[in-house]
Design an enzyme around this catalytic site. Structure first.
Site, mmCIF file in Angstrom:
data_model
loop_
_atom_site.group_PDB
_atom_site.id
_atom_site.type_symbol
_atom_site.label_atom_id
_atom_site.label_comp_id
_atom_site.label_asym_id
_atom_site.label_seq_id
_atom_site.Cartn_x
_atom_site.Cartn_y
_atom_site.Cartn_z
ATOM 1 C CB SER A 131 -30.595 52.247 46.560
ATOM 2 O OG SER A 131 -30.177 50.333 46.822
ATOM 3 N NE ARG A 132 -28.372 57.180 52.568
ATOM 4 C CZ ARG A 132 -28.648 55.739 53.301
ATOM 5 N NH1 ARG A 132 -28.906 55.153 53.158
ATOM 6 N NH2 ARG A 132 -27.425 55.621 54.069
#
Length: 212
Positions: free
Chosen positions: A189-190
């Site tokens: 999810s970065r």
């Protein structure tokens, strides 16, 4: 064909928490480099070197780490090359390792100096003969008419220096003494892990988490 804007990757290979990261950045670097070597990824010793010229314009290129310890990170090159000239004018530089398969990046910022002649001599004489002759043959970063110039220079160097060429005076090692480190581990999810090390006025390393 996919558009560049459509490319996606979920980073899920590992994690890096400040509670388990080494207190000394050199120890953390040694651990990650050993893991990159053990994973047999392509060219784990390759690093990007960034320098700046007199006009403040940056440039980058790939060089190979040849040693490291408390004194810094070492590589070897032609002192008359573009990078050599830029480092002579501004010794502040940055290095970056990108171990794609492990989803890891290491960034190092610091000040560069030349290694002593004995260290450069020792490494030069450990190289294969064709590489030693190549150091004489290539006027690195200069414009040449064709590859034939390099071939002719190499043949001339072989005739002149034989099987025991001495290190060219324009060729040797550089050492970057780190002032700042960053270790980046890709996460889902970065929400990546970024652990930074910087020195305080007393020279102690401060470990900090950075937002991704």
């Amino acid at each position: 064909m996919s558009k560049l804007s459509d490319l996606r990757k979920s980073y899920e290979q590992g994690e890096l928490d400040e509670s388990v990261a080494a207190d000394q950045p050199l120890s953390q670097f040694r651990q990650w480099l050993d893991q990159a070597l053990a994973a047999e990824i392509p060219e784990p010793n390759a690093m990007t070197l960034a320098t700046v010229n007199a006009q403040g314009r940056p440039s980058t290129r790939i060089v190979l780490i040849k040693g490291f310890d408390e004194r810094g990170i070492v590589w070897f090159t032609n002192y008359d090359s573009r990078k050599g000239q830029e480092l002579a004018g501004n010794p502040h530089a940055a290095l970056q390792f990108h171990w794609v398969e492990l989803e890891r990046v290491v960034r190092i910022e610091g000040v560069v100096s030349q290694v002593d002649a004995a260290e450069s001599d020792a490494y030069y004489h450990s190289r294969p003969l064709d590489s030693r002759l190549g150091a004489w043959a290539s006027p690195q970063s200069q414009v040449i008419a064709s590859r034939g110039v390099l071939v002719a220079n190499a043949a001339k160097a072989a005739l002149q220096h034989g099987l025991s060429p001495q290190r060219p005076p324009h060729w040797g090692g550089f050492r970057l003494l780190p002032q700042r480190w960053e270790f980046w581990q890709g996460r889902k999810s970065r929400l990546h892990d970024r652990i930074s090390y910087r020195q305080d006025e007393a020279g102690h390393w401060l470990k900090e988490r950075l937002a991704p």
